[in-house]
Design an enzyme around this catalytic site. Sequence first.
Site, mmCIF file in Angstrom:
data_model
loop_
_atom_site.group_PDB
_atom_site.id
_atom_site.type_symbol
_atom_site.label_atom_id
_atom_site.label_comp_id
_atom_site.label_asym_id
_atom_site.label_seq_id
_atom_site.Cartn_x
_atom_site.Cartn_y
_atom_site.Cartn_z
ATOM 1 N N HIS A 250 0.036 4.714 -9.676
ATOM 2 C CA HIS A 250 -0.593 4.025 -8.542
ATOM 3 C C HIS A 250 -0.146 4.711 -7.246
ATOM 4 C CE1 HIS A 250 -1.214 0.904 -5.519
ATOM 5 N NE2 HIS A 250 -2.071 0.336 -6.362
ATOM 6 N N ARG A 292 -5.810 4.247 -7.590
ATOM 7 C CA ARG A 292 -5.683 4.681 -8.995
ATOM 8 C C ARG A 292 -7.074 4.876 -9.585
ATOM 9 N NH1 ARG A 292 -4.214 -1.051 -11.740
ATOM 10 N NH2 ARG A 292 -4.546 -2.310 -9.878
ATOM 11 N N ASP A 298 -9.752 2.659 -0.337
ATOM 12 C CA ASP A 298 -9.108 1.656 0.529
ATOM 13 C C ASP A 298 -8.360 2.388 1.654
ATOM 14 O OD1 ASP A 298 -7.202 -0.153 1.606
ATOM 15 O OD2 ASP A 298 -6.998 -1.232 -0.281
ATOM 16 N N CYS A 300 -5.699 1.826 3.400
ATOM 17 C CA CYS A 300 -4.232 1.976 3.447
ATOM 18 C C CYS A 300 -3.765 3.224 2.700
ATOM 19 C CB CYS A 300 -3.514 0.730 2.952
ATOM 20 S SG CYS A 300 -3.834 0.310 1.236
ATOM 21 N N TYR A 301 -4.542 3.650 1.692
ATOM 22 C CA TYR A 301 -4.136 4.853 0.950
ATOM 23 C C TYR A 301 -4.292 6.130 1.777
ATOM 24 C CZ TYR A 301 -4.231 1.621 -2.965
ATOM 25 O OH TYR A 301 -3.992 0.546 -3.790
ATOM 26 N N ASP A 368 -9.713 -2.753 5.062
ATOM 27 C CA ASP A 368 -9.559 -1.926 3.856
ATOM 28 C C ASP A 368 -10.883 -1.283 3.447
ATOM 29 O OD1 ASP A 368 -10.638 -4.395 3.136
ATOM 30 O OD2 ASP A 368 -9.347 -4.693 1.383
ATOM 31 N N HIS A 378 -3.722 -2.690 7.481
ATOM 32 C CA HIS A 378 -4.663 -1.573 7.349
ATOM 33 C C HIS A 378 -4.820 -0.821 8.662
ATOM 34 C CE1 HIS A 378 -5.611 -3.682 3.566
ATOM 35 N NE2 HIS A 378 -5.733 -2.434 3.139
#
Length: 458
Positions: A250, A292, A298, A300-301, A368, A378
């Site tokens: 993740h 993942r 999203d 935040c990634y 997000d 976010h």
Amino acid sequence: MQSNMTTSTKSNKIIELDIDIDIDTDDQYNNSSTGVGVFVEQHTTTTMAQSKMEESVSEKMVHHKLHPNSKVAVGDKKIIKMLTAAIEAIPTSHQSLDSSKVWISFWVLNGLDMLDSLDTYPAISKRTADYFSILQNKDGGFGGGNSNTSHVVSTFASVSTLFAVGTEEAYNIINRETMYRFLMEMKTPEGAFRTEKEGEVDSRSTYCAIAVASFLNILTDQLVENVAEYLARCQTYEGGFGAYPGNEAHGGYTFCSVAALSILNKLDMIDMNSLHRWITLRQTEEGGFQGRANKLVDTCYAYWQGAVYIIIQAYLDIDQTLKNEDVGGNEQQSNSNHSIEKQLYDQKKLQEYVLICCQDNKHGGFSDHPGRGKDFYHTCYGLSGVSLSQHNDIYKTVNDINHHIQQESTPPCTKQSDAFQVDQVGPILEPVHPIYNIRLKKLIKGLKYFRSLEKINI
Ligand SMILES: CC(C)=CCC/C(C)=C/CC/C(C)=C/COP(=O)(O)OP(=O)(O)O
Ligand SMILES: [Zn+2]
């Protein structure tokens, strides 16, 4: 056996297959009881959510193309207004996060710092120092909110906030000796850290403990013993890292293991090729990152995964200077200034996802997904991810940080202006360090300060 399947239901696409294979006709392998053939592409909750996401992203992109003058740059004053308002009153949408006040503080203050708008806020140093001094408990850790017991992740958020504020008044509220004892008490024999007494054990609390010790210059041999081994064991067959050994890979936890291993200078213990492969597959068609496999993109990634790319780049020391090569192999300065083949991910598309698709153009801030409500989490990590994508040389700071601490100089970061031509206006964000998510200038100042203090008594 000859098989010709043309099963159709209202929501299923028909896929006709003429195949000549021997198949096991055992009932347990036969899907006929559901009325759905194994070769029929089924719409599941996951695929329907993905289709909806693709639609909303393409609507946003089309709208942006039709209205090229609509503002999407983060330079807009609205985002600063939205963040500064939270210093005085947390909106009701965030009221349930009472034990995450330290996190809200970090998201808001660090967001403002990336927009170069923190230091001028009236009495911010004193107000932060006063509030956080109430939250540090006698055992050395910080609680997440008033009267909360110590928690390693809240402790990381607290120390990060004090670094973002970046004054001696803020640094001096931290008791490094009790902090060291708290961290040692949270350590497990397998080399990880628990979140709190009897709390869960994972790579997130382990990264937080290692980052705090590194911020405060209390990273002893005893504290780091077996830690790299534990983190390396969190790498899965996919190449990313799970929360603990055996858990699914993740983005959030991959960041935790990779960033902590980088602090410990132990990245050679992992399978870098499979990590590189895994992370490369995480940038989706929408331009942002998913956490993942088979999950939605999203905002935040943009930081959690984006930082991992930069750490890999630093480890492999891939020079991302924007140059083009002519046919004869000679390097030329690029005119377009956007040379995708020198990047480990498409930094322009990432910024487009965050800025065009997930920004609240009316009131500022990021969500997000497109069309959803914005929040401070976010907004902060969206800004951090965009910042990482805007500075070509940022990876060098991972390798050169000690040099800059000695010189107390901020590393020069080449601006990737083309990648920000989402709106052709607006400032480039302040550069942040991929491992700590603190503006470089503040990180260097804080690390230098804590390295100048005497060694603690352990
Ligand atoms: C330093 C620190 C505190 C690090 C924490 C990093 C971390 C674990 C981030 C992940 C947060 C997140 C979006 C979880 C959602 O999981 P999900 O299963 O709901 O999301 P998914 O559908 O995107 O997989
Ligand atoms: Zn998210």
